[in-house]
Design a protein around this motif. Structure first.
Motif, PDB file in Angstrom:
ATOM      1  N   ILE A 198       0.844  -1.200   0.000  1.00  0.00           N
ATOM      2  CA  ILE A 198       0.000   0.000   0.000  1.00  0.00           C
ATOM      3  C   ILE A 198       0.878   1.249   0.000  1.00  0.00           C
ATOM      4  O   ILE A 198       0.575   2.239  -0.675  1.00  0.00           O
ATOM      5  N   LYS A 199       1.986   1.190   0.718  1.00  0.00           N
ATOM      6  CA  LYS A 199       2.914   2.332   0.756  1.00  0.00           C
ATOM      7  C   LYS A 199       3.443   2.638  -0.642  1.00  0.00           C
ATOM      8  O   LYS A 199       3.507   3.815  -1.046  1.00  0.00           O
ATOM      9  N   LYS A 200       3.805   1.620  -1.393  1.00  0.00           N
ATOM     10  CA  LYS A 200       4.327   1.850  -2.746  1.00  0.00           C
ATOM     11  C   LYS A 200       3.285   2.529  -3.632  1.00  0.00           C
ATOM     12  O   LYS A 200       3.608   3.444  -4.401  1.00  0.00           O
ATOM     13  N   ILE A 201       2.052   2.057  -3.542  1.00  0.00           N
ATOM     14  CA  ILE A 201       0.989   2.679  -4.345  1.00  0.00           C
ATOM     15  C   ILE A 201       0.779   4.125  -3.908  1.00  0.00           C
ATOM     16  O   ILE A 201       0.663   5.040  -4.747  1.00  0.00           O
ATOM     17  N   ALA A 202       0.743   4.357  -2.611  1.00  0.00           N
ATOM     18  CA  ALA A 202       0.520   5.712  -2.088  1.00  0.00           C
ATOM     19  C   ALA A 202       1.597   6.668  -2.575  1.00  0.00           C
ATOM     20  O   ALA A 202       1.305   7.817  -2.943  1.00  0.00           O
ATOM     21  N   GLU A 203       2.827   6.228  -2.599  1.00  0.00           N
ATOM     22  CA  GLU A 203       3.921   7.108  -3.008  1.00  0.00           C
ATOM     23  C   GLU A 203       3.802   7.502  -4.478  1.00  0.00           C
ATOM     24  O   GLU A 203       4.248   8.584  -4.872  1.00  0.00           O
ATOM     25  N   ARG A 204       3.181   6.644  -5.285  1.00  0.00           N
ATOM     26  CA  ARG A 204       2.997   6.990  -6.703  1.00  0.00           C
ATOM     27  C   ARG A 204       1.967   8.097  -6.896  1.00  0.00           C
ATOM     28  O   ARG A 204       1.944   8.753  -7.941  1.00  0.00           O
ATOM     29  N   TYR A 205       1.104   8.285  -5.896  1.00  0.00           N
ATOM     30  CA  TYR A 205       0.036   9.290  -6.023  1.00  0.00           C
ATOM     31  C   TYR A 205       0.229  10.486  -5.093  1.00  0.00           C
ATOM     32  O   TYR A 205      -0.648  11.338  -4.999  1.00  0.00           O
ATOM     33  N   ALA A 206       1.364  10.562  -4.454  1.00  0.00           N
ATOM     34  CA  ALA A 206       1.570  11.608  -3.455  1.00  0.00           C
ATOM     35  C   ALA A 206       1.654  13.008  -4.056  1.00  0.00           C
ATOM     36  O   ALA A 206       1.490  14.002  -3.336  1.00  0.00           O
ATOM     37  N   ASP A 207       1.883  13.107  -5.357  1.00  0.00           N
ATOM     38  CA  ASP A 207       1.990  14.429  -5.982  1.00  0.00           C
ATOM     39  C   ASP A 207       0.652  14.937  -6.513  1.00  0.00           C
ATOM     40  O   ASP A 207       0.578  16.047  -7.054  1.00  0.00           O
ATOM     41  N   LYS A 208      -0.409  14.160  -6.357  1.00  0.00           N
ATOM     42  CA  LYS A 208      -1.714  14.587  -6.860  1.00  0.00           C
ATOM     43  C   LYS A 208      -2.326  15.625  -5.921  1.00  0.00           C
ATOM     44  O   LYS A 208      -2.055  15.654  -4.719  1.00  0.00           O
ATOM     45  N   LEU A 252     -12.072  11.617   3.641  1.00  0.00           N
ATOM     46  CA  LEU A 252     -11.827  12.499   4.776  1.00  0.00           C
ATOM     47  C   LEU A 252     -10.424  12.292   5.328  1.00  0.00           C
ATOM     48  O   LEU A 252      -9.714  13.260   5.614  1.00  0.00           O
ATOM     49  N   LYS A 253      -9.998  11.042   5.465  1.00  0.00           N
ATOM     50  CA  LYS A 253      -8.661  10.771   5.990  1.00  0.00           C
ATOM     51  C   LYS A 253      -7.601  11.393   5.097  1.00  0.00           C
ATOM     52  O   LYS A 253      -6.627  11.970   5.569  1.00  0.00           O
ATOM     53  N   LEU A 254      -7.770  11.244   3.782  1.00  0.00           N
ATOM     54  CA  LEU A 254      -6.754  11.770   2.869  1.00  0.00           C
ATOM     55  C   LEU A 254      -6.674  13.285   2.961  1.00  0.00           C
ATOM     56  O   LEU A 254      -5.579  13.863   3.037  1.00  0.00           O
ATOM     57  N   LYS A 255      -7.814  13.958   2.954  1.00  0.00           N
ATOM     58  CA  LYS A 255      -7.787  15.429   2.990  1.00  0.00           C
ATOM     59  C   LYS A 255      -7.302  15.941   4.340  1.00  0.00           C
ATOM     60  O   LYS A 255      -6.624  16.968   4.416  1.00  0.00           O
ATOM     61  N   GLU A 256      -7.642  15.233   5.438  1.00  0.00           N
ATOM     62  CA  GLU A 256      -7.233  15.679   6.770  1.00  0.00           C
ATOM     63  C   GLU A 256      -5.723  15.750   6.920  1.00  0.00           C
ATOM     64  O   GLU A 256      -5.198  16.722   7.460  1.00  0.00           O
ATOM     65  N   ILE A 257      -5.041  14.718   6.490  1.00  0.00           N
ATOM     66  CA  ILE A 257      -3.617  14.624   6.851  1.00  0.00           C
ATOM     67  C   ILE A 257      -2.657  14.899   5.702  1.00  0.00           C
ATOM     68  O   ILE A 257      -1.470  15.146   5.948  1.00  0.00           O
ATOM     69  N   SER A 258      -3.143  14.857   4.450  1.00  0.00           N
ATOM     70  CA  SER A 258      -2.223  15.111   3.330  1.00  0.00           C
ATOM     71  C   SER A 258      -2.506  16.433   2.636  1.00  0.00           C
ATOM     72  O   SER A 258      -1.726  16.863   1.784  1.00  0.00           O
ATOM     73  N   ALA A 278      -7.401  -0.316   4.976  1.00  0.00           N
ATOM     74  CA  ALA A 278      -6.580  -0.128   3.777  1.00  0.00           C
ATOM     75  C   ALA A 278      -6.531   1.348   3.372  1.00  0.00           C
ATOM     76  O   ALA A 278      -5.467   1.880   3.008  1.00  0.00           O
ATOM     77  N   LEU A 279      -7.675   2.029   3.468  1.00  0.00           N
ATOM     78  CA  LEU A 279      -7.722   3.451   3.107  1.00  0.00           C
ATOM     79  C   LEU A 279      -6.978   4.306   4.120  1.00  0.00           C
ATOM     80  O   LEU A 279      -6.385   5.336   3.762  1.00  0.00           O
ATOM     81  N   GLN A 280      -7.007   3.921   5.384  1.00  0.00           N
ATOM     82  CA  GLN A 280      -6.229   4.633   6.396  1.00  0.00           C
ATOM     83  C   GLN A 280      -4.731   4.546   6.090  1.00  0.00           C
ATOM     84  O   GLN A 280      -4.006   5.546   6.167  1.00  0.00           O
ATOM     85  N   LEU A 281      -4.269   3.351   5.744  1.00  0.00           N
ATOM     86  CA  LEU A 281      -2.855   3.179   5.400  1.00  0.00           C
ATOM     87  C   LEU A 281      -2.498   3.979   4.159  1.00  0.00           C
ATOM     88  O   LEU A 281      -1.435   4.616   4.096  1.00  0.00           O
ATOM     89  N   PHE A 282      -3.378   3.967   3.172  1.00  0.00           N
ATOM     90  CA  PHE A 282      -3.124   4.733   1.948  1.00  0.00           C
ATOM     91  C   PHE A 282      -2.968   6.213   2.274  1.00  0.00           C
ATOM     92  O   PHE A 282      -2.001   6.865   1.840  1.00  0.00           O
ATOM     93  N   ALA A 283      -3.905   6.767   3.054  1.00  0.00           N
ATOM     94  CA  ALA A 283      -3.830   8.189   3.418  1.00  0.00           C
ATOM     95  C   ALA A 283      -2.564   8.472   4.218  1.00  0.00           C
ATOM     96  O   ALA A 283      -1.889   9.497   3.996  1.00  0.00           O
ATOM     97  N   ALA A 317       4.738  10.777   2.523  1.00  0.00           N
ATOM     98  CA  ALA A 317       5.494  11.080   1.307  1.00  0.00           C
ATOM     99  C   ALA A 317       5.478  12.567   0.980  1.00  0.00           C
ATOM    100  O   ALA A 317       6.439  13.098   0.399  1.00  0.00           O
ATOM    101  N   ARG A 318       4.398  13.246   1.364  1.00  0.00           N
ATOM    102  CA  ARG A 318       4.313  14.694   1.116  1.00  0.00           C
ATOM    103  C   ARG A 318       4.966  15.519   2.216  1.00  0.00           C
ATOM    104  O   ARG A 318       4.972  16.756   2.152  1.00  0.00           O
ATOM    105  N   GLY A 319       5.466  14.860   3.265  1.00  0.00           N
ATOM    106  CA  GLY A 319       6.129  15.571   4.348  1.00  0.00           C
ATOM    107  C   GLY A 319       5.177  16.311   5.265  1.00  0.00           C
ATOM    108  O   GLY A 319       5.557  17.324   5.869  1.00  0.00           O
TER     109      GLY A 319
END
Length: 611
Positions: free
Chosen positions: A457-467, A487-493, A582-587, A593-595
């Motif tokens: 999941i980390k590898k996939i997430a890193e491919r989309y971290a610039d979106k 919500l998880k993605l917008k909250e923390i990334s 799975a979505l929590q790990l993705f977020a 990856a975005r720091g």
């Protein structure tokens, strides 16, 4: 939403206060400050930024580390006045003899400020809180508790406060109205805080204040009264949390730790609550007889944020499993839209902290309208738990990261248990009840299997971290799951992420799709999957990248997209739980990856204790 800690006792106060603030920082991190009374002198330190900044500034005054006595401290989430040293708490009166930390909103502060300025008082900050020490100073006639009570009678709004004065060394006065305060009882020391997390290293014995309570605390005594200065008694409660649960351990962030704790926290939520002999759930805290359960003909769920998304899953569970008409209300709107509460309506407020201001208001409105109210909370002794009088505790332990993970999954599991109980009370056979109970008991292992995929999941997430934009789509029980994932993605990334029912894609959002707008599709092998496959094809036709959550071994969906996250096979009612993890790990991995500041995302705080 701010964090408050106070101490009086044998230890040097400042180090205790700073450590307490570190445990409360998820409640606010715009600025921080502390004040200590020792040798009849008031010492104050404040800074902008996180508690580490305050600790560094305090380190420039080495005498603070040695001063025994009493003190108060505060970590701020700004409401009135921008984050600054002047606006940071504690606030002092002009003489510097009274210091106050405050959580809440004083609604008539402008009127009070104008009145005080007319009497020659000079204000240093733009906060509503600063009126309080000036009012206390004006009312002081030799007794700090009486002066605080007199000041509070002039306030409109909400408050949780702690007060010290160089005129009364060793005394901390605290009070609450609409904002949580808990007193920690030690040996030769006592503490006060806005959250029990700050008290864990020192005591497990606590007193939760009710609205209108005020207390004078010394190292060996708690004098508890109401605002009319009449002595009152409150029960001493025991905290069953362990101090280590509020530590990161070997994890880089609390969020990751709490994601990985979910198999155990869900086991805690299930333990002792399934009766296989009868094929039902045991929820004694509901305090409802089988006959009373049978009389319920409508359920209303109230919550905010992740709790509301859990409630939306509860709507599916109660209607599909128990056959009871259910609606989900945004708690902030509940009391303002004059909700219809019919006879035999059950209202379920959901709040991790049990102190969410809007949900507390919903509880009071529902109670006033004659509803049966039963709460889902994680904190024993919280306002919602006490005012509801019945409910179910999550037993998830302290959740420190601002983004809710383990509390959300525990809420969903408890709602599923409640649906099982109601279903057996109505239309489920014993064998059907046991089948669902068996599925519920398998949830921890299902989640463990998802956690093992964290590296993929980390590898996939890193491919989309610039979106900068993301769509999440799902159907049925996976629609609220999509909302929670977004919500998880917008909250923390800080990525603009939106969750949609997949059927809504063609009703507007599809116009935005192109190669810059990825879609995360929940394509689990449950009813509705064929429709989701159609949605995936529509996205691909418009060149939108697709990340698909699929059931393990699903080669058909895997062939449609480069990036898939597998979850184990399970029923439609259970599917939201492994999928959510799975979505929590993705977020989480996108944010890393975005720091980004994962545990303390900008502009957010853990407990929303003001409206």
């Amino acid at each position: 939403m701010c964090g408050i800690i106070g101490y009086t006792g044998k230890l040097a106060a400042a180090p205790v206060l700073i450590e307490g603030l570190k445990r409360l920082e998820y409640r606010g991190y715009d600025s921080a400050g502390l004040a200590v009374v020792a040798d009849e002198h008031m010492y104050q330190v404040k800074s902008v930024g996180k508690v580490a900044q305050l600790e560094a500034v305090a380190g420039q005054q080495p005498e603070l580390k040695k001063l025994a006595g009493c003190g108060i401290a505060h970590t701020r989430w700004a409401t009135h006045g921008a984050p600054s040293t002047l606006n940071a708490h504690p606030h002092l009166d002009e003489s510097g003899r009274f210091a106050v930390v405050h959580n809440g909103i004083i609604e008539n502060y402008q009127e009070l400020r104008k009145h005080l300025e007319g009497k020659g008082v000079h204000f240093r900050s733009q906060t509503d809180s600063e009126v309080i020490p000036h009012l206390i100073a004006g009312a002081y006639e030799g007794d700090l508790l009486s002066a605080v009570a007199a000041a509070l009678k002039q306030l409109d709004g909400t408050y949780g406060i702690a007060v010290i004065s160089s005129l009364e060394p060793g005394v901390v006065v605290t009070a609450r109205k609409g904002s949580p305060i808990v007193i920690g009882l030690g040996e030769g020391e006592n503490l006060v805080a806005s959250d029990i997390a700050a008290l864990l290293p020192y005591t497990r014995q606590v007193i939760y204040l009710n609205d209108g309570d005020i207390a004078a605390i010394t190292a060996d005594k708690v004098d508890l009264r109401n605002i009319q200065n009449v002595p009152v008694e409150r029960e001493v409660a025991k905290i069953d949390w362990d101090a280590g649960q509020a530590e990161k351990g070997n994890y880089p962030h609390f969020m990751l730790k709490e994601i990985f704790e979910q198999p155990e926290t869900i086991e805690n939520a299930i333990r002792g609550r399934i009766d296989h002999e009868m094929g039902t759930a045991i929820l004694n805290g509901m305090n409802l007889s089988p006959r009373e359960l049978a009389l319920i003909n409508r359920i209303v769920i109230a919550g905010c944020g992740s709790s509301m998304h859990a409630g939306m899953l509860g709507e599916y569970y109660f209607e599909d499993i128990a056959g009871i008409s259910t609606s989900v209300e945004q708690a902030a709107e509940f009391r303002y839209r004059n909700p219809i509460i019919e006879p035999n309506t059950l209202v379920i407020p959901i709040s991790q902290s049990g102190e969410t201001a809007d949900t507390i208001a919903a509880v009071r409105e529902a109670t006033a309208k004659g509803a049966v109210v039963t709460a889902l909370c994680n904190v024993v002794g919280s306002t919602i738990a006490r005012e509801s009088g019945r409910g179910v505790y999550l037993h998830a332990g302290p959740e420190i990261s601002v983004a809710s993970t383990k509390a959300f999954s525990s809420q969903v599991v408890v709602l599923l248990l409640f649906a099982l109980l109601l279903g057996r009370n109505r239309r489920l056979s014993r064998s059907e009840g046991n089948e669902l109970a068996d599925q519920i008991e398998q949830i921890p292992e299902l989640i463990r299997s998802v956690l093992l995929q964290a590296p993929e999941i980390k590898k996939i997430a890193e491919r989309y971290a610039d979106k900068e934009d993301f769509f999440y789509i799902g159907r049925g029980c996976l629609y609220p799951t999509a909302l929670e994932g977004a919500l998880k993605l917008k909250e923390i990334s800080y990525i603009h992420a939106e969750g949609y029912h997949a059927a809504e894609l063609k009703h507007g959002p599809i116009s935005l799709l192109d190669e810059r707008h990825p879609v995360l599709a929940l394509a689990n092998d449950i009813p509705g999957k064929d429709k989701i496959i159609g949605n995936i094809q529509e996205c691909r036709a418009r060149k939108a990248p697709v990340v698909a959550v699929i059931t393990r071994g699903d080669s058909a969906v895997r062939s449609m997209t480069q990036d898939v996250i597998e979850v184990p096979p399970c029923s439609r009612f259970i599917a939201p739980l492994p999928t959510t993890v799975a979505l929590q790990l993705f977020a989480y991995y996108v944010a890393v990856a975005r720091g980004c500041e994962v545990d303390q995302p900008r502009n957010l705080a853990k407990s929303v204790t003001v409206e």
